[in-house]
Write an enzyme that holds these catalytic residues in place. Structure first.
Site, PDB file in Angstrom:
ATOM      1  N   VAL A 160       0.879  -1.168   0.000  1.00 55.84           N
ATOM      2  CA  VAL A 160       0.000   0.000   0.000  1.00 55.84           C
ATOM      3  C   VAL A 160       0.914   1.214   0.000  1.00 55.84           C
ATOM      4  O   VAL A 160       1.847   1.286   0.789  1.00 55.84           O
ATOM      5  CB  VAL A 160      -0.922   0.040   1.239  1.00 55.84           C
ATOM      6  CG1 VAL A 160      -1.700   1.335   1.301  1.00 55.84           C
ATOM      7  CG2 VAL A 160      -1.877  -1.138   1.229  1.00 55.84           C
ATOM      8  N   SER A 161       0.662   2.159  -0.899  1.00 51.98           N
ATOM      9  CA  SER A 161       1.533   3.329  -0.945  1.00 51.98           C
ATOM     10  C   SER A 161       0.890   4.584  -0.382  1.00 51.98           C
ATOM     11  O   SER A 161       1.591   5.488   0.048  1.00 51.98           O
ATOM     12  CB  SER A 161       2.010   3.584  -2.381  1.00 51.98           C
ATOM     13  OG  SER A 161       0.911   3.818  -3.228  1.00 51.98           O
ATOM     14  N   THR A 162      -0.435   4.660  -0.364  1.00 52.57           N
ATOM     15  CA  THR A 162      -1.092   5.884   0.102  1.00 52.57           C
ATOM     16  C   THR A 162      -2.245   5.557   1.049  1.00 52.57           C
ATOM     17  O   THR A 162      -2.815   4.468   1.008  1.00 52.57           O
ATOM     18  CB  THR A 162      -1.667   6.699  -1.079  1.00 52.57           C
ATOM     19  OG1 THR A 162      -2.717   5.940  -1.692  1.00 52.57           O
ATOM     20  CG2 THR A 162      -0.600   7.040  -2.108  1.00 52.57           C
TER      21      THR A 162
END
Length: 137
Positions: A10-12
């Protein structure tokens, strides 16, 4: 028995709120393994807060090392863009997996099939789109 690794990224915060949370991915992937008698869970690799455009993700690199050591037969992800949002990096990863007889599967996107020319074309197109989307945001 296939030794299965799960890769979660998950990046954001927005992604986490829109259904790609760490827990949602983990639960879906582990449930998938439990529903297949020919699979055994090997290890989880988690990169939190790291873009899929980057190749130098710690957990991702540890996973590739385990692939090279012959410890993994299958990598499970929920969606293709959890692996990469860069076509070049994706193709490099695919070469490593191919050399070590390791496959990958996106459980929420079963249309991908790297064993056919059409499937490879679809995968490459979708990784290109994921890269474009990442560059736009």
């Amino acid at each position: 028995m296939k030794r299965v690794a799960i890769y979660i990224r998950v990046s954001t915060d927005r992604q986490a709120q829109e259904g790609d949370s760490i827990d949602a991915q983990r639960n879906a992937l582990k449930n998938y393994i439990q529903s297949h008698q020919d699979m055994i869970f090997f290890k989880e690799y988690l990169d939190d807060g790291i873009s899929g455009t980057k190749n130098d993700r710690d957990a991702f690199q540890r996973m590739l090392s385990d692939v090279k050591e012959g410890r993994i037969d299958l990598v499970l992800v929920t969606k293709l863009d959890r692996l990469h949002r860069s076509l070049r990096n994706f193709l490099n990863m695919q070469d490593i997996l191919d050399k070590h007889n390791c496959n990958w599967l996106a459980i929420w996107e079963p249309i991908y099939d790297s064993s056919t020319p059409q499937g490879r074309m679809i995968i490459n197109t979708m990784v290109n789109l994921a890269q474009f989307e990442a560059e736009q945001t």
